[in-house]
Design a protein around this motif. Sequence first.
Motif, PDB file in Angstrom:
ATOM      1  N   GLN A  56       0.823  -1.196   0.000  1.00 17.91           N
ATOM      2  CA  GLN A  56       0.000   0.000   0.000  1.00 17.91           C
ATOM      3  C   GLN A  56       0.863   1.255   0.000  1.00 17.91           C
ATOM      4  OE1 GLN A  56      -2.206  -1.139   3.608  1.00 17.91           O
ATOM      5  NE2 GLN A  56      -4.074  -1.001   2.370  1.00 17.91           N
ATOM      6  N   MET A  61      -1.658   3.952   4.506  1.00 15.94           N
ATOM      7  CA  MET A  61      -1.235   3.537   5.844  1.00 15.94           C
ATOM      8  C   MET A  61      -1.391   4.668   6.854  1.00 15.94           C
ATOM      9  SD  MET A  61       2.033   1.096   5.100  1.00 15.94           S
ATOM     10  CE  MET A  61       1.844  -0.294   3.979  1.00 15.94           C
ATOM     11  N   ALA A 133       2.576   0.625  11.089  1.00 13.38           N
ATOM     12  CA  ALA A 133       2.379  -0.303   9.973  1.00 13.38           C
ATOM     13  C   ALA A 133       3.255  -1.539  10.136  1.00 13.38           C
ATOM     14  CB  ALA A 133       2.689   0.402   8.653  1.00 13.38           C
ATOM     15  N   ASN A 136       1.956  -3.775  12.924  1.00 12.27           N
ATOM     16  CA  ASN A 136       0.731  -4.471  12.525  1.00 12.27           C
ATOM     17  C   ASN A 136       0.945  -5.340  11.292  1.00 12.27           C
ATOM     18  OD1 ASN A 136      -1.898  -3.452  14.119  1.00 12.27           O
ATOM     19  ND2 ASN A 136      -0.393  -1.787  14.038  1.00 12.27           N
ATOM     20  N   LEU A 138       1.890  -4.789   8.326  1.00 10.02           N
ATOM     21  CA  LEU A 138       1.499  -4.311   6.997  1.00 10.02           C
ATOM     22  C   LEU A 138       2.729  -4.155   6.109  1.00 10.02           C
ATOM     23  CD1 LEU A 138      -1.148  -1.594   7.957  1.00 10.02           C
ATOM     24  CD2 LEU A 138      -1.525  -3.993   7.346  1.00 10.02           C
TER      25      LEU A 138
END
Length: 335
Positions: A56, A61, A133, A136, A138
């Motif tokens: 992303q 984010m 991010a 988590n 990501l």
Amino acid sequence: MPDISIGRFRGGFCVYWRVDGRRTRHQLAARTRAEAEAEAIDVYRRETFHRAPKGQTVAEMWEAYRQDLGDKPTATTMGYTGKAVLAHFGHYRPDQITTALCRDYAKKRTDSGISQGSVHTELGHLRSAMTWAKNNRLIDAAPHIERPAKPTPKERFLSKAEVASLIESASAPHIGLAIHLLFATAGRVGAILDLTWDRVDMDRAIINLRLDDATTRKGRAIVPINRGLMAALQTEKDAALSDYVVEYGGQQVSSIRKGFTNAVTRAGMDGITLHTLRHSSAVAMVSSGIRIEKVAQYLGHSNVAVTYSTYGRFAPEHLTDAAEVLEFTNLRVVK
């Protein structure tokens, strides 16, 4: 990474760079300059390292992090800082952020008149979003976000006489009360404006600046009420029209910035902000000999080292013993 350049090509954008003196050019799908700059990095990496782009964008984010913060104050602040940060970084992915990109942002912001402290905060929010991010999952790793050094805090602080002058210069009672509370409790302005009467214990002479829902990130303390503040609170309590200690027309006050600025002007002062009152409270306590540990508790600091590094130099005994070690004038010189 070598210098890559963005150019116009067949009505759109292209990226080009030189390898052994020969120019390599590739058409881009991007329709805007910002999108082209982000896509150009992917094209270069694909053509030279065969790394496929994924993930992303920073903008996505950033917004996900804001949503995760919920109603915390930082989420609101990031709504403002994001306007500049996302205009510069938003189209990139985290793995595309470089030191050069951060430095370019800092230069553009300071060149436009934005203070170094504000740029430090803006890039700090970007760093927090990228760390979130990573935590988590990501992204695999958070990029390094270089930011300018945090400016040295201003040394301006108020004497008790100046605080009294500010209160007298307030154009409305609620502004004067807020100033009195800010100095007497050493609380932040948000804590003072959030304060409700159920957290003011007049019998025990204690004010609880904390919120039960723990939505505030920065520490808040439970502090005693001194005689002067007690008199002011008793007067306001008798005339209270709402649950909030600082009120206007029976409603909670959302900001006292304008009223405070006017009081500063009428008092003939300058270089004063709302935070100066909290700073002045700490200086007054430390310079009067109150132990740093007590001052830290009063300020709501969880780490005494922070209090000491900021206010230790104001203690009367600070470095006195060290200076005495260097005393030599009472020694007799032996010839």
